[in-house]
Each structure stands twice: as C-alpha cells, then as structure tokens.
Design a protein around this motif. Structure first.
Motif: not given
Length: 574
Positions: A48, A55-56, A18-19, A44, A58-59, A62-63, A126, A16
């Motif tokens: 998160y 944050q959760y 950031q990661y 993950l 969005t991550r 993407d996942f 975070t 993603s």
C-alpha cells in the motif's frame, strides 16, 4: 533464551476486513515478535505504497490496533526484564504510530475535496497491483474523465479559499504521489497489452499533464504574505501545549514545556558564567561577545577545513582511548569519511552534519563575500573542535555503527533524545575532563552549549505560541552570539525543515538524561565509565527512560509511565 510468551504467539493471526496474515512461528521473546512486526509492516508499506489514501489509513489502523490487542493479552509479570523493556518500547511505538496515523488521516480528510477522482484513481492503482486484465477503452474513458475533473479543479482554484502553507504542500504532495502511482500502473500495461496501449496512450498523456499542472498550482495556493508572517518569511506550524505534552509522553518524559524552559534557562545561566570565566582568561573581561568575536576570526583559509576536521577527529579518539572511556571498534575508526555541504544546504545547515559521512560546511566560490565570511567564522577551529566528535566518535558515527550491530530489533524505536542527547552528553563529559585546554576552545564548547540550551527556549516558546520566528532569530543572535544568517538558518530549519517539533529540544534534554544517569551509576561507583558507555551503545537507540530501566534493573509494570526528574542534578551546579 528469554522466557516464552503466551501460547497465542504460537499462531499469530493479523486480519482485517479484506486481508489475513498468518505467522506460523513460535516467538520465544518480544524481540522475535518485533522482528516479525517490522517485516509485516514493511510488506504492507510496499503493498500500500500510496500513503495518503483511505486504503492505506484503514489497513494500517487495523494493523496497529490488532498488534496492540495481542500485546494486551500478554502476562507482563511473567516476562524477563529485557522482554519487559521491549514490550513497553513496542507498545509505546504502536500507540504513537496509531496516533500519528489518525492525525494524518484527519489532515487528509481536510483537503480531500481538492483531490480529483479520489477513489477512482486508487481503484485503478489497486487493479494494477494484482495484474488485473483491463479493458483499454474503459480505462481511456476513466482517464479522460479524470483529466476533465482535474482541469475543472484547476480552473476553480483561484475562486476557492487559499490553504495554509502546510495544507498546500500536503495536497500537492498527494497529487504527486497519485500521479507517480498512475504512471507506474500505466507503464505496467503499456506496450505489453495491445488493446490498452492503443486506447490509453493519449488520455494518459493528457491526464498526467493536467495533474502535474494542478500539483504545481496547488503548491503555491496559499497566502504568500500571511498575517502571521512577522517579516522573517518563516512560516511554521506551532503545535500548542497539549500536543507538546502528548509527544513528550511518547518520549517517556514527564516534564511540562514550561518546566523544560526553566531547566534550559538554568543551563544557560551556568554556561553564561563559564563563558565569562573564559572571556576573562582570554583577556576580554566580561565582554564575552568580544571574546567570541575574536574566536570567530581564527578560521582557517579556504580549502583547509578538511585537514582540520581529520586532525580534530583523531584528537578526540586519542583523548577517549587514553582515558579508557569506551570501546571504539577499529573498523569504526577506519570507515568514516567526509564530504562538503553545498551552498544551498548551508542555508539551512550552516555547520556540520554527521554520521558515517561527516558533511562539512565551508565556503565555495559561488557564495557572496558575506556568505563566505559567515561560513568561515561559524566553522572556526574552536567551534569545530566542539562538534567534530559530536558528529563522528563518540557521537553519531559510532552510534550508527553500534546500532547496526547490537539489539538491532530496537532500531525501530530510535529517538533524537537518544541520538542527539548522547552526542551532546559527550560535550558535557569532555568539558569536565579538560578536553578544551585553552580559553579559545572553552569558548567554542560553551558557544555550542549555549546554543543547545537556547534551542529548548526558542523552540518551545514558538510551539507554545509565545514567540514569533523573528523573536527566535533575535534571541539566538543576542543570547548565543550567532551570525544573523546562521541564526535565521537555524530557525528556518527548526520550523520549516523536516524535523519534528521536539527535535531541537532533544539535544540538551537527552544529554541531561544521560548525564543524570551517569551520576547515579558511575559517580556512585556502581559502574565504570567504560562499562556505562559500552552498555548504552549496545542497547540501541531507545527513549532514555528505558536505558535507565535496563541499566538499573528498574521494576516495571505494564502501564509504565516515567516520572524521572533527570533535571534535578542542575541544583548541584549552582
């Protein structure tokens, strides 16, 4: 070893903004990919842990999106049949997860203005995860500002529009989740970092106190007597026809809600006629409610329900094994146990709950006389005979036992249409095999079968916006013969409990799926009953349309949509 997948699985990159996560494993099957996905998802989720956050959302957006894009590159036609089934299960689960994630995000956004320091708190949480060295004075200033912002929102609460009950519960939960995460972060530094400890102790105490006060106020910030309260005091959240159809699609069920209601009414009609026969056999003529009332009076004395449950469990196992209907591992017979449901639990679960631990509903000394009698009457031996095997063997306990041992990668696809459907399917089969050998037992089994048909009718009518909760309660009392308190508890747990909107229809709909498949494979002679049942249990909890695909070696394509009309067999029952 199943057919190898495309080369891109040799080096799988999930990234993603950031990661980046890299798996250097070669996957020889979809099963291997699912196992890695489950571990990545778990990692993950632990990282998160504040789920209601940008944050959760969005991550995980993407996942899920990236995994779907990888699946889209697979040459589906080259897969072995079991891999095709796993592919479709995996794809369906990802699409469902993405859909519900986005729905949760929308609900979060609708109440986000009620959240103090929405981004600032998450930044602090975070920072703690990565062990960042913090300036105590700066953190104290932040905490003090957040306390002031929370206090302002609390003071303004009475002047703001009230939320729905569901929204009030959501935003209160969001505040609780953040308060607990801040506490965890604070305790990471407190006492270890002298500067942090000296500056932050008092601001932290003020902040958490204000958050807790705000959380409690939010939980009650809804119209306590809304216009849509019909007098039952039950406030749910009808989801509407479009959402029902969408969720049925995730279950690989092609019927419309009204078609399912029509099928349930046909099931009820069959059960009603059988109830009349049992009533006549018992000497009550066509007054089946009088016969039902008599059966309710056969309850055992207080304190004697556990031995009855043990006897009924042993009776069911003996019946199954004498007829060689399925394989029951000795350890499964040995390891189940029982506990009693508390009076509080019995208000929402007035009968049995089951699995490896069967939970028994029966009176305690703290209940009123009326509550004691309703509990005893609703759990008489003949009603109990119909459900002990549902909860233990061959039902939920045996299911869970096998799910932990076979095709375990599929446990993430579990569905109540398989779990509850299988347990109720056995009530169908045992009825045909004369497990109820007297009219009282027949009435007990028919009572529950009526109940499961009624669940489809009342829950779908409610979610379609056709019925109110009170109409659902009255329907159960009139059509099934429920004690009023038990009917109320049933409706309350259906609409206010931790059940999905389709959960209550899953019992009979799933049972019909299994029964229709049994007619196709067992009654035609293609499989023995034992082979049929053992194969189902050894393929784990998945949408029953995929059970059919596995057992029939059904031809599948990448964009499979079930068109299975499993309710057609009912025509032969008339």
């Amino acid at each position: 070893m199943r057919t190898s997948l495309l080369a891109f699985f040799t080096s799988l990159f999930l990234c993603s903004i950031q990661y980046e996560i890299q798996a250097q494993t070669t996957f020889s099957s979809i099963e291997d990919a699912i196992i890695v996905y489950q571990e990545d998802s778990g990692a993950l989720s632990r990282k998160y842990s504040v789920e209601n956050s940008e944050q959760y959302f969005t991550r995980f957006d993407d996942f899920y999106t990236l995994w779907l894009s990888y699946l889209d590159e697979i040459n589906f036609r080259e897969l072995a049949h079991p891999d095709k089934v796993d592919f479709l299960l995996f794809k369906n689960d990802l699409e469902r997860s993405l859909y519900f994630l986005q729905a949760d995000r929308q609900r979060f956004n609708e109440v986000s203005e009620r959240i103090p320091a929405k981004n600032g708190m998450m930044d602090f949480i975070t920072e703690r995860r990565s062990g960042t060295s913090l300036d105590g004075k700066e953190v104290a200033t932040r905490f003090n500002n957040w306390h002031s912002e929370t206090a302002t929102l609390l003071n303004e609460l009475e002047q703001t529009l009230k939320l729905s009950k569901q929204q009030a519960g959501l935003v209160a939960g969001i505040i609780e989740e953040r308060r607990e995460a801040i506490t965890e972060a604070y305790e990471f530094y407190y006492g270890y970092d002298p500067d942090f400890t000296w500056w932050v102790e008092k601001p932290y105490a003020a902040l958490t106190a204000s958050l807790e006060e705000y959380e409690k106020a939010l939980a009650q910030h809804y119209n306590q007597k809304p216009e849509d309260d019909d007098g039952s005091g039950i406030i749910g959240n009808p989801i509407g026809e479009d959402e029902i159809i969408r969720r049925l699609g995730f279950e690989m069920i092609s019927y419309t809600p009204q078609e399912l209601i029509d099928i349930a009414n046909e099931q009820y009609a069959w059960t009603y006629n059988e109830m009349l026969k049992a009533s006549r056999e018992l000497g009550y003529g066509d007054d089946w409610k009088a016969a039902l009332e008599y059966v309710k009076t056969t309850h055992v004395p207080a304190g004697e329900q556990p031995p009855l449950v043990k006897d009924l469990a042993d009776e069911a196992v003996t019946f199954l094994e004498e007829r060689d209907l399925l394989t029951i591992p000795p350890l499964a017979k040995e390891t189940w146990r029982m506990v009693m449901l508390s009076p509080e639990w019995q208000k929402i679960a007035p009968f049995f709950l089951g699995g490896e631990v069967v939970r028994i509903a029966y009176p305690t000394n703290t209940m009123t006389h009326e509550e004691k009698m309703m509990s005893m009457r609703g759990n008489n031996p003949h009603f109990s005979k119909a459900v002990v095997h549902h909860e233990l063997i061959p039902g939920h306990h045996l299911q869970q036992f096998m799910n932990r041992r076979y095709e375990t990668h599929r446990r993430m696809f579990r569905t109540p249409f398989w779990t509850e459907g299988w347990a109720l399917y056995w009530e169908f089969v045992l009825w045909e095999k004369d497990f109820p050998d007297n009219p009282e037992d027949k009435i007990g089994m028919l009572y529950w079968r009526m109940h499961r048909a009624a669940r489809i009718v009342f829950s779908l009518n409610y979610h379609l916006g056709n019925w109110s909760p009170q109409e659902c309660i009255d329907y159960l009392v009139d059509k099934v013969g429920h004690e009023y308190a038990n009917a109320e508890a049933e409706v309350r747990r259906s609409f206010e409990g931790n059940y999905g909107p389709l959960y209550q229809i899953a019992y009979m709909v799933g049972a019909m799926q299994f029964y229709s498949l049994r007619q196709e494979l067992v009654e035609s002679g293609q499989m023995t009953e034992k082979e049929f049942h053992d194969t189902i249990l050894q393929n784990n909890s998945i949408p029953v349309a995929m059970v059919k695909a596995l057992l029939t070696n059904q031809e599948l394509d990448k964009d499979f949509k079930s068109t299975w009309k499993f309710g057609d067999y009912i025509e032969g029952m008339k």
